[in-house]
Enzyme design. Sequence first.
Site, short mmCIF file in Angstrom:
data_model
loop_
_atom_site.label_atom_id
_atom_site.label_comp_id
_atom_site.label_asym_id
_atom_site.label_seq_id
_atom_site.Cartn_x
_atom_site.Cartn_y
_atom_site.Cartn_z
N HIS A 313 85.49 173.90 110.91
CA HIS A 313 84.79 175.01 111.57
C HIS A 313 85.57 175.40 112.80
O HIS A 313 86.17 174.56 113.46
CB HIS A 313 83.36 174.58 111.96
CG HIS A 313 82.47 175.72 112.31
ND1 HIS A 313 82.48 176.30 113.57
CD2 HIS A 313 81.55 176.41 111.58
CE1 HIS A 313 81.60 177.28 113.59
NE2 HIS A 313 81.02 177.37 112.40
N ASP A 371 77.93 175.76 105.43
CA ASP A 371 78.12 176.56 104.22
C ASP A 371 78.28 175.68 102.98
O ASP A 371 78.00 176.11 101.86
CB ASP A 371 79.37 177.44 104.36
CG ASP A 371 79.27 178.39 105.53
OD1 ASP A 371 78.22 179.03 105.66
OD2 ASP A 371 80.22 178.49 106.32
#
Length: 436
Positions: A313, A371
């Site tokens: 991320h 996700d």
Amino acid sequence: MKQADNKATLSFSNGTPSIDLPVYQGSIGPDVIDIRKLYGQTGMFTYDPGFLSTASCQSAITYIDGDKGELLYRGYPIEQLAAQCDFLETCHLLLYGDLPNVQQKADFNKRVINHTMVNEQLQFFLRGFRRDAHPMAVITGLVGAMSAFYHDSTDINNPEHREISAIRLIAKMPTLVSLAYKYKMGQPYMYPRNELSYSGNFLRMMFGTPCEDYQVNPVLERALDRIFILHADHEQNASTSTVRLCGSSGTNPFAAIAAGVACLWGPAHGGANEACLNMLEGLQANGGAEKVGEFMNQVKDKNSGVRLMGFGHRVYKNYDPRAKLMQDTCKEVLAELGLEKDPLFKLAMALEKIALEDDYFVQRKLYPNVDFYSGIVQRAIGIPVNMFTGIFALARTVGWIAQLNEMIGDPEYKIGRPRQLFTGSKRREVSPISQR
């Protein structure tokens, strides 16, 4: 924001006099150097592509500590909110600064639930789209069109208008997203039912039909509610910054939120969970769990062009706190639906195991992000891949509104106007066309 005791001194090697710049402290997080007077004092700008080292605003809404893997909404850890609160309580927190008490929760829920219907004319607007249009194209258009239907609340400088449009957007986004889905499917639109919860209502509008009564599954209802909470806000990301920049011009809230939806559509932002599930399905079609090791070796080969989606991320350099919550939710949903042996989930767990043990991924801190599991949950619920970003937009709307309202209430806010380092041609004269 308070000024720190220390100042930053900027010195130059070319003989330009040095200048002192104020340093400000937030309640938590890095201090900031105030460079607002830099151009006036030196004639120079700072250069920061992507604004990775620039604080564009002061905010009291969401705080992320990427190194610790911490996410706070108004000071509350996301883990506690996801476990103890529902989405509308979280909306109240983001909008007004505090979690509601029993009466405040009842009042807020009633206000939202009573505004879930949309103007019937929106159905005719919807019919102008092709049936095979991407749902995000449709949702972007529908949100932007709301300013044409609800123009009694479009004055961004009127606090009452902002309040009305905030409630309208939160209440009507599930209806708009379900309209986009039903239109693509060729099914009748389902009107909202005010006796249902926010998430239960959305499930019914998505998957119910006039043929029979739709029974909301409480496990799926809670899972969807958790997805909404985890995606409600995430500090000054691309779409939130877009909403703030758009709103800084004084445009109406519906237009500003539509700009956020359009930004979120990008595959590097909201489209990440769609890309992650596509990766899992592609791997499943090409050998599944037996090929995981081979796939991960390709990921490590920079020349292979194979990318590992759902890991790492831009902000979190530790385990994404939302990913653990989403993994638990994933297990609950699959167990409820009898899909514990779902091959995609097994594949996901195998990928995660390697990523958490292999030195290549550990050294690069490529931990699973939110996700990675949210796509599996949504797929199990029945939401198609091309609707994932629409669900994200639905959840993020409250964060966008909270950030927009905070900006407008900030006495220091001005219309956004980034600067540039110009590298084009210097001044030149236009020649007559016969001489070019």
